[in-house]
Write a protein that holds these residues in place. Structure first.
Motif, PDB file in Angstrom:
ATOM      1  N   TYR A   1       0.831  -1.210   0.000  1.00 40.83           N
ATOM      2  CA  TYR A   1       0.000   0.000   0.000  1.00 40.83           C
ATOM      3  C   TYR A   1       0.864   1.258   0.000  1.00 40.83           C
ATOM      4  N   ARG A   2       0.528   2.192  -0.889  1.00 42.19           N
ATOM      5  CA  ARG A   2       1.163   3.518  -0.905  1.00 42.19           C
ATOM      6  C   ARG A   2       0.070   4.552  -0.726  1.00 42.19           C
ATOM      7  N   MET A   3       0.196   5.340   0.323  1.00 40.90           N
ATOM      8  CA  MET A   3      -0.831   6.319   0.637  1.00 40.90           C
ATOM      9  C   MET A   3      -0.839   7.449  -0.388  1.00 40.90           C
ATOM     10  N   ASP A   4      -2.043   7.852  -0.804  1.00 44.73           N
ATOM     11  CA  ASP A   4      -2.236   8.993  -1.691  1.00 44.73           C
ATOM     12  C   ASP A   4      -1.757  10.243  -0.936  1.00 44.73           C
ATOM     13  N   PRO A   5      -0.844  11.034  -1.513  1.00 45.31           N
ATOM     14  CA  PRO A   5      -0.321  12.207  -0.794  1.00 45.31           C
ATOM     15  C   PRO A   5      -1.407  13.235  -0.467  1.00 45.31           C
ATOM     16  N   ARG A   6      -2.530  13.207  -1.178  1.00 41.87           N
ATOM     17  CA  ARG A   6      -3.617  14.142  -0.883  1.00 41.87           C
ATOM     18  C   ARG A   6      -4.340  13.782   0.408  1.00 41.87           C
ATOM     19  N   ARG A   7      -4.061  12.585   0.957  1.00 45.55           N
ATOM     20  CA  ARG A   7      -4.742  12.139   2.159  1.00 45.55           C
ATOM     21  C   ARG A   7      -4.340  12.948   3.383  1.00 45.55           C
ATOM     22  N   SER A   8      -3.231  13.655   3.316  1.00 41.63           N
ATOM     23  CA  SER A   8      -2.813  14.449   4.469  1.00 41.63           C
ATOM     24  C   SER A   8      -3.861  15.529   4.749  1.00 41.63           C
ATOM     25  N   GLY A   9      -3.995  15.881   5.984  1.00 35.61           N
ATOM     26  CA  GLY A   9      -4.979  16.894   6.354  1.00 35.61           C
ATOM     27  C   GLY A   9      -6.219  16.253   6.947  1.00 35.61           C
ATOM     28  N   ASN A  10      -7.227  17.069   7.163  1.00 32.37           N
ATOM     29  CA  ASN A  10      -8.444  16.625   7.834  1.00 32.37           C
ATOM     30  C   ASN A  10      -9.599  16.445   6.865  1.00 32.37           C
ATOM     31  N   SER A  11     -10.635  15.800   7.358  1.00 32.48           N
ATOM     32  CA  SER A  11     -11.910  15.713   6.659  1.00 32.48           C
ATOM     33  C   SER A  11     -12.861  16.694   7.329  1.00 32.48           C
ATOM     34  N   TRP A  12     -13.789  17.230   6.560  1.00 30.59           N
ATOM     35  CA  TRP A  12     -14.763  18.178   7.101  1.00 30.59           C
ATOM     36  C   TRP A  12     -16.140  17.925   6.504  1.00 30.59           C
ATOM     37  N   VAL A  13     -17.165  18.299   7.257  1.00 31.05           N
ATOM     38  CA  VAL A  13     -18.546  18.356   6.783  1.00 31.05           C
ATOM     39  C   VAL A  13     -19.028  19.767   7.082  1.00 31.05           C
ATOM     40  N   ASP A  14     -19.760  20.368   6.137  1.00 32.30           N
ATOM     41  CA  ASP A  14     -20.188  21.756   6.305  1.00 32.30           C
ATOM     42  C   ASP A  14     -21.524  21.973   5.590  1.00 32.30           C
ATOM     43  N   ALA A  15     -22.146  23.084   5.898  1.00 27.49           N
ATOM     44  CA  ALA A  15     -23.360  23.555   5.215  1.00 27.49           C
ATOM     45  C   ALA A  15     -24.493  22.527   5.258  1.00 27.49           C
ATOM     46  N   ILE A  16     -24.703  21.914   6.412  1.00 27.92           N
ATOM     47  CA  ILE A  16     -25.798  20.954   6.565  1.00 27.92           C
ATOM     48  C   ILE A  16     -27.107  21.741   6.608  1.00 27.92           C
ATOM     49  N   ALA A  17     -28.051  21.386   5.728  1.00 23.11           N
ATOM     50  CA  ALA A  17     -29.319  22.111   5.666  1.00 23.11           C
ATOM     51  C   ALA A  17     -30.449  21.168   5.282  1.00 23.11           C
ATOM     52  N   LEU A  18     -31.633  21.443   5.801  1.00 24.55           N
ATOM     53  CA  LEU A  18     -32.829  20.698   5.437  1.00 24.55           C
ATOM     54  C   LEU A  18     -33.783  21.677   4.773  1.00 24.55           C
ATOM     55  N   HIS A  19     -34.088  21.418   3.516  1.00 23.95           N
ATOM     56  CA  HIS A  19     -34.965  22.276   2.727  1.00 23.95           C
ATOM     57  C   HIS A  19     -36.325  21.603   2.609  1.00 23.95           C
ATOM     58  N   ALA A  20     -37.378  22.316   2.977  1.00 22.76           N
ATOM     59  CA  ALA A  20     -38.726  21.761   2.890  1.00 22.76           C
ATOM     60  C   ALA A  20     -39.099  21.548   1.429  1.00 22.76           C
ATOM     61  N   PHE A  21     -39.921  20.531   1.183  1.00 27.49           N
ATOM     62  CA  PHE A  21     -40.428  20.320  -0.173  1.00 27.49           C
ATOM     63  C   PHE A  21     -41.324  21.494  -0.546  1.00 27.49           C
ATOM     64  N   THR A  22     -41.193  21.959  -1.779  1.00 27.55           N
ATOM     65  CA  THR A  22     -42.001  23.081  -2.259  1.00 27.55           C
ATOM     66  C   THR A  22     -43.058  22.641  -3.250  1.00 27.55           C
ATOM     67  N   GLY A  23     -43.046  21.383  -3.596  1.00 25.99           N
ATOM     68  CA  GLY A  23     -43.976  20.905  -4.615  1.00 25.99           C
ATOM     69  C   GLY A  23     -43.269  20.708  -5.942  1.00 25.99           C
ATOM     70  N   ASP A  24     -42.128  21.362  -6.117  1.00 24.91           N
ATOM     71  CA  ASP A  24     -41.337  21.186  -7.333  1.00 24.91           C
ATOM     72  C   ASP A  24     -40.374  20.036  -7.105  1.00 24.91           C
ATOM     73  N   VAL A  25     -40.358  19.092  -8.012  1.00 30.85           N
ATOM     74  CA  VAL A  25     -39.480  17.940  -7.874  1.00 30.85           C
ATOM     75  C   VAL A  25     -38.672  17.801  -9.152  1.00 30.85           C
ATOM     76  N   ALA A  26     -37.378  17.664  -9.033  1.00 28.75           N
ATOM     77  CA  ALA A  26     -36.510  17.442 -10.184  1.00 28.75           C
ATOM     78  C   ALA A  26     -35.807  16.115  -9.992  1.00 28.75           C
ATOM     79  N   ILE A  27     -35.911  15.261 -10.979  1.00 29.57           N
ATOM     80  CA  ILE A  27     -35.241  13.967 -10.931  1.00 29.57           C
ATOM     81  C   ILE A  27     -34.387  13.858 -12.182  1.00 29.57           C
ATOM     82  N   SER A  28     -33.106  13.628 -11.982  1.00 29.92           N
ATOM     83  CA  SER A  28     -32.220  13.526 -13.138  1.00 29.92           C
ATOM     84  C   SER A  28     -32.437  12.201 -13.852  1.00 29.92           C
ATOM     85  N   ASP A  29     -32.241  12.217 -15.149  1.00 29.70           N
ATOM     86  CA  ASP A  29     -32.335  10.999 -15.944  1.00 29.70           C
ATOM     87  C   ASP A  29     -30.942  10.409 -16.010  1.00 29.70           C
TER      88      ASP A  29
END
Length: 183
Positions: A126-154
């Motif tokens: 195993y050789r570690m990917d050099p980009r692995r250095s540093g931390n992981s983060w999670v940000d901008a967690i949000a819950l958006h109410a349904f508006t009636g408009d629904v988009a589903i990708s094909d």
């Protein structure tokens, strides 16, 4: 928390997705340990469901570590390779998940499996990917109410139609159904 397990924290970082802070998992050094960020949506108005969005910058790589996102203890998304640039350059992945009506427990779980070699002899080369250095983060967690408009990708799957099944049952909220090709 057990010994050698660190909890998530608000980290003031120059690479935050939004604002000046992002959530960072604890720093783990015990093999097969984990650090969890859990949000419980109990008693909140999620009776109509909604769209959950968040951004992730994951400096993880199997077989060393991974970041999991779960809803009600079911794995929804696994981050087991680098998401973001070298050394935390600020690249983020945006994630969107439909939440059905009801109460939910959302968990981001950073899990450390150990370095290959003594812990995982099967990964001796195993050789570690050099980009692995540093931390992981999670940000901008949000819950958006349904508006009636629904988009589903094909995305080429077997979905052929989306229809509004709002009948004359006195309920004015939309009820959507996805028709699929049986072939």
């Amino acid at each position: 928390h057990p010994p050698n397990v660190d909890k998530w924290e608000a980290d003031q970082t120059a690479v935050a997705y939004e604002g000046r802070y992002a959530a960072r998992p604890g720093i783990l050094n015990t093999v097969n340990s984990q650090s969890n960020l859990t949000i419980s949506l109990e008693g909140l108005d999620v009776t109509q469901g909604g769209l959950l969005t968040f951004a992730v910058h994951a400096a993880v790589e199997m077989p060393v570590d991974a970041l999991y996102f779960t809803i009600n203890h079911e794995i929804i998304r696994t981050f087991d390779s680098i998401v973001g640039g070298e050394g935390g350059s600020g690249e983020w992945a945006e994630v969107s998940v439909v939440l059905l009506p009801g109460e939910h427990t959302l968990t981001w779980s950073y899990q450390y499996f150990g370095m290959p070699g003594a812990n995982h002899p099967q990964h001796g080369s195993y050789r570690m990917d050099p980009r692995r250095s540093g931390n992981s983060w999670v940000d901008a967690i949000a819950l958006h109410a349904f508006t009636g408009d629904v988009a589903i990708s094909d995305d080429g799957n077997d979905a052929v139609a989306l229809s509004d099944d709002n009948g004359d049952d006195g309920d004015s909220s939309p009820s959507w159904s996805l028709a699929s090709d049986a072939n």
